[in-house]
Enzyme design. Structure first.
Site, PDB file in Angstrom:
ATOM      1  CD  GLU A  48      69.106  18.617  17.972  1.00  0.00           C
ATOM      2  OE1 GLU A  48      68.437  19.558  18.750  1.00  0.00           O
ATOM      3  OE2 GLU A  48      69.793  19.042  17.764  1.00  0.00           O
ATOM      4  CD  GLU A  73      62.887  21.887  12.965  1.00  0.00           C
ATOM      5  OE1 GLU A  73      61.062  22.062  13.048  1.00  0.00           O
ATOM      6  OE2 GLU A  73      62.849  20.512  13.820  1.00  0.00           O
ATOM      7  CG  ASP A 122      53.221  19.808  18.822  1.00  0.00           C
ATOM      8  OD1 ASP A 122      52.626  19.579  19.962  1.00  0.00           O
ATOM      9  OD2 ASP A 122      53.111  20.313  17.840  1.00  0.00           O
ATOM     10  CE  LYS A 126      42.752  20.371  21.562  1.00  0.00           C
ATOM     11  NZ  LYS A 126      41.737  21.403  20.394  1.00  0.00           N
ATOM     12  CG  ASP A 158      57.904  22.902  27.824  1.00  0.00           C
ATOM     13  OD1 ASP A 158      57.120  21.880  26.701  1.00  0.00           O
ATOM     14  OD2 ASP A 158      58.505  24.172  26.963  1.00  0.00           O
TER      15      ASP A 158
END
Length: 220
Positions: A48, A73, A122, A126, A158
């Site tokens: 992951e 991460e 993320d 833009k 999302d």
């Protein structure tokens, strides 16, 4: 490669700082001994990238005790949160890297990962920041290389811009095949994943989450 975004938030509690100092080095993929032991093993491995607070890795590690789980991460607070869960629940099949998943892929040999996911990365919405998105063609080629043939890559977002970018990127990469029977499947969370803290927030704010499942067909 430059890593953008937050790497650290609020100050860690004494407990979390202690776990970061003591537990993390023993299960870190930066530890050469740990790395070699993992990748010299034939045990199935789940990767992951961007695990947030680690809810999925905790759930999966319990449901698949015979697997090894690898979590990457860059946000140290998320790493510390997962360390706390690992310590509390005495979990022994999760290994972590506090760093950049793109760099990690380049260190792996081909056909080493049995399943992988990238959930809610993320979106960098833009247009001038599109190059910062983790899903890029070079990254997907590297992911295909380290994944076993016919293994699964799960993705979700999302954010509409990120959803469109992910889907177009995967469809345009000859190494992956979209596994879908009905478009409504994209709006159903796979049972394999936990309802994370971020996911609950997304639901409260009435954002439409989309889930994509791609098979690694390894054409290159």
């Amino acid at each position: 490669m430059k890593l953008y975004g937050r790497k650290k938030g609020r100050k860690l509690s004494l407990k979390k700082q202690s776990l970061t100092n003591i537990l993390l080095p023993n299960i870190s993929l930066d530890n050469e001994v740990v790395f070699q032991n993992i990748f010299n093993s034939d045990i199935k491995k789940f990767l992951e990238i961007g695990f947030g607070h680690g809810e999925n890795l905790i759930r999966l590690s319990k449901e698949r005790p015979g697997w090894i789980f690898l979590g990457i991460e860059p946000f140290i607070n998320g790493v510390a949160s997962l360390l706390e869960k690992i310590d509390k629940e005495k979990i022994s099949n999760i290994y972590l890297l506090n760093g950049d998943g793109r760099n990690f892929l380049t260190k792996l040999s081909k056909d080493t990962i049995s399943e992988a996911c990238i959930l809610f990365p993320d979106p960098w919405q833009k247009s001038k920041h599109i190059s910062r998105r983790i899903i890029q063609q070079g990254f997907l080629d590297n992911m295909s290389k380290i994944l076993k043939k016919n293994s699964t890559l799960h993705l979700s977002s999302d954010h509409p811009s990120a959803q469109e970018w992910m889907l177009k990127s995967l469809i345009n990469n000859k190494n992956f095949d979209w596994e879908i029977e009905n478009i409504n499947d994209c709006y159903q969370k796979p049972e394999v994943f936990a309802e994370t803290k971020y996911m609950k927030k997304s639901i409260r704010e009435m954002r439409n989450v989309m889930w994509f499942k791609f098979k690694n067909i390894k054409e290159c």
